[in-house]
Design a protein around this motif. Structure first.
Motif, short mmCIF file in Angstrom:
data_model
loop_
_atom_site.label_atom_id
_atom_site.label_comp_id
_atom_site.label_asym_id
_atom_site.label_seq_id
_atom_site.Cartn_x
_atom_site.Cartn_y
_atom_site.Cartn_z
N VAL A 188 0.84 -1.21 0.00
CA VAL A 188 0.00 0.00 0.00
C VAL A 188 0.87 1.25 0.00
CG1 VAL A 188 -1.71 1.34 1.29
CG2 VAL A 188 -1.96 -1.14 1.09
N SER A 189 1.95 1.21 0.75
CA SER A 189 2.86 2.36 0.79
C SER A 189 3.44 2.66 -0.59
CB SER A 189 3.99 2.10 1.79
OG SER A 189 4.83 3.22 1.89
N ILE A 190 3.85 1.64 -1.30
CA ILE A 190 4.40 1.82 -2.64
C ILE A 190 3.34 2.41 -3.58
CG2 ILE A 190 5.23 0.59 -4.69
CD1 ILE A 190 6.67 -1.34 -2.77
N ALA A 191 2.10 1.89 -3.48
CA ALA A 191 1.03 2.38 -4.33
C ALA A 191 0.71 3.85 -4.05
CB ALA A 191 -0.22 1.52 -4.13
N LEU A 192 0.70 4.22 -2.78
CA LEU A 192 0.41 5.61 -2.42
C LEU A 192 1.54 6.55 -2.85
CD1 LEU A 192 -1.13 5.11 1.13
CD2 LEU A 192 -2.31 6.04 -0.87
N GLN A 193 2.76 6.10 -2.69
CA GLN A 193 3.89 6.92 -3.11
C GLN A 193 3.87 7.15 -4.62
OE1 GLN A 193 7.40 5.02 -1.52
NE2 GLN A 193 6.65 5.17 0.58
N ALA A 194 3.41 6.16 -5.36
CA ALA A 194 3.30 6.30 -6.81
C ALA A 194 2.26 7.36 -7.18
CB ALA A 194 2.93 4.97 -7.45
N GLU A 195 1.32 7.62 -6.26
CA GLU A 195 0.29 8.64 -6.48
C GLU A 195 0.72 10.01 -5.95
OE1 GLU A 195 -2.72 8.40 -8.01
OE2 GLU A 195 -2.23 6.33 -8.61
N GLY A 196 1.94 10.09 -5.44
CA GLY A 196 2.45 11.37 -4.98
C GLY A 196 2.32 11.63 -3.48
N PHE A 197 1.83 10.65 -2.72
CA PHE A 197 1.70 10.82 -1.28
C PHE A 197 3.01 10.47 -0.57
CE2 PHE A 197 -2.71 9.80 -2.59
CZ PHE A 197 -3.37 10.91 -2.05
N VAL A 198 3.17 11.05 0.61
CA VAL A 198 4.24 10.64 1.53
C VAL A 198 3.62 9.68 2.53
CG1 VAL A 198 5.81 11.40 3.36
CG2 VAL A 198 5.53 12.79 1.29
N THR A 199 4.26 8.57 2.81
CA THR A 199 3.68 7.58 3.72
C THR A 199 4.55 7.39 4.95
OG1 THR A 199 4.75 5.73 2.56
CG2 THR A 199 2.52 6.34 1.86
N ARG A 200 3.88 7.11 6.06
CA ARG A 200 4.54 6.69 7.29
C ARG A 200 3.87 5.39 7.72
NH1 ARG A 200 3.39 12.36 10.26
NH2 ARG A 200 4.62 13.74 8.90
N VAL A 201 4.65 4.39 8.08
CA VAL A 201 4.08 3.09 8.40
C VAL A 201 4.40 2.69 9.83
CG1 VAL A 201 4.16 2.35 5.99
CG2 VAL A 201 6.08 1.83 7.49
N TYR A 202 3.41 2.01 10.46
CA TYR A 202 3.56 1.56 11.84
C TYR A 202 2.96 0.16 11.95
CZ TYR A 202 3.97 6.62 12.17
OH TYR A 202 4.33 7.93 11.95
N THR A 203 3.61 -0.70 12.71
CA THR A 203 3.15 -2.08 12.82
C THR A 203 2.34 -2.35 14.09
OG1 THR A 203 5.27 -2.70 13.81
CG2 THR A 203 5.03 -2.99 11.42
N ASP A 204 2.19 -1.33 14.94
CA ASP A 204 1.39 -1.53 16.16
C ASP A 204 0.78 -0.21 16.59
OD1 ASP A 204 3.06 -0.38 18.68
OD2 ASP A 204 4.42 -1.21 17.16
N GLY A 205 -0.31 -0.30 17.35
CA GLY A 205 -1.05 0.88 17.76
C GLY A 205 -0.30 1.79 18.70
N GLU A 206 0.48 1.22 19.61
CA GLU A 206 1.19 2.01 20.61
C GLU A 206 2.19 2.97 19.96
OE1 GLU A 206 0.88 2.46 23.72
OE2 GLU A 206 -0.29 0.78 24.51
N SER A 207 3.03 2.44 19.10
CA SER A 207 4.03 3.29 18.45
C SER A 207 3.36 4.28 17.51
CB SER A 207 5.05 2.44 17.67
OG SER A 207 4.42 1.69 16.66
#
Length: 241
Positions: free
Chosen positions: A18-37
Motif C-alpha cells: 500500500v505504501s508503494i502504491a500511495l507513493q506512486a500517487e504522490g503521497f508521503v507515507t509513514r508506516v507503523y506495525t502496532d497501535g502504541e508506536s
C-alpha cells in the motif's frame, strides 16, 4: 507539498504494498506495525489522513481510534479509514460510531483504497475552504452562526456556546448541511450525498452513527444539547431558532 498518509497494520506485506502504491500517487507515507508506536508518532506529528487495521494485537484499531478522537486538536480531527474483516458488519458499525470516516473490507483493492483516500482529502479541503490558490477566498469564507452554534469552514472550527467542539471532516459536513437550513428535514440519503460525494458505497444507516457521534461530542460540552432533531422514518433537521 505532498500530503502525508499514515498506515497502521501488523501485516508488513500490506504496509509495503500500500505504501508503494500511495507513493506512486504522490503521497508521503509513514508506516507503523502496532497501535502504541503509531499513537505516539501521530500525536507528535499528525498526518493528513490515517488508515488503521482493526485486528491488531495489544492496541487494536478501535482503541487506537478512540484515543485519537479523545486527544482533540489536529489529531482528534484527523480523517481515519478502517480496514475491516470481510463482511464484519459489527466492526464497521463500531468504527463509524467511534468516528471513523470510512471503512474498507479485506481483501481490498489498492485502487479502491486510493480512491477513498483522495475522496476524503477532497472533502477535507472543501470543508476547510481550501481551493489551491492564494486568492484569500478560504480566509474570507463567512462564519455560519445558528443560535449558540458557530461554524468556521475556513478553519474547520466549531464552537457551541463559547466552547470548541472537535469534529471529523465527515461530521463537520453533515452538521453544516443541517445548520445551513434550520427546520428543513434532510433525509439520510441527502446527508450521504453531502458527506460521501464520491460514491463510496456506504449504507444510509452510516449517517445515524455519525449523528450519534456529533450529539455525543456536543453533549460533552452541554448536557442539554438537542439542536439536532430526529424525525423517525424521515431524517434529521437542525432545530429552528
Amino acid at each position: 507539498m505532498s500530503q502525508v498518509i499514515a498506515l497502521v497494520d501488523d501485516d508488513r506485506n500490506i504496509l509495503t504494498s500500500v505504501s508503494i502504491a500511495l507513493q506512486a500517487e504522490g503521497f508521503v507515507t509513514r508506516v507503523y506495525t502496532d497501535g502504541e508506536s503509531a499513537l505516539k508518532a501521530l500525536g507528535e506529528n499528525p498526518p493528513d489522513l490515517a488508515v488503521f487495521d482493526i485486528k491488531m494485537p495489544q492496541m487494536d484499531g478501535m482503541e487506537l481510534l478512540r484515543r485519537v478522537r479523545e486527544s482533540g486538536g489536529a489529531l482528534g480531527a484527523m480523517p481515519v479509514i478502517f480496514l475491516t474483516s470481510k463482511d464484519d458488519e459489527l466492526d464497521e458499525a463500531l468504527g463509524l460510531a467511534m468516528g471513523a470516516d470510512d471503512y474498507i473490507s479485506k481483501p481490498f483493492s489498492q485502487r479502491l483504497l486510493i480512491a477513498r483516500i483522495k475522496a476524503i482529502l477532497r472533502r477535507q479541503q472543501f470543508a476547510s475552504g481550501a481551493n489551491g490558490t492564494d486568492d484569500g477566498l478560504a480566509e474570507d469564507a463567512p462564519l455560519l452562526q445558528r443560535g449558540r452554534l458557530t461554524m468556521d469552514p475556513a478553519r474547520h472550527k466549531v464552537n457551541w456556546d463559547g466552547q470548541d467542539v472537535t469534529l471529523t471532516v465527515t461530521e463537520f459536513m453533515i452538521l453544516e448541511a443541517l445548520a445551513q437550513r434550520p427546520g428543513v428535514v434532510k433525509s439520510r440519503n441527502q446527508l450521504l450525498d453531502v458527506a460521501y460525494q464520491d460514491d463510496v458505497y456506504v449504507d444510509d444507516r452510516t449517517i445515524d452513527s455519525h449523528i450519534k457521534r456529533i450529539r455525543r461530542k456536543f453533549r460533552a460540552k452541554d448536557s442539554d444539547f438537542d439542536a439536532i432533531e430526529t424525525l423517525y422514518g424521515v431524517g434529521y433537521r437542525f432545530g429552528e431558532e
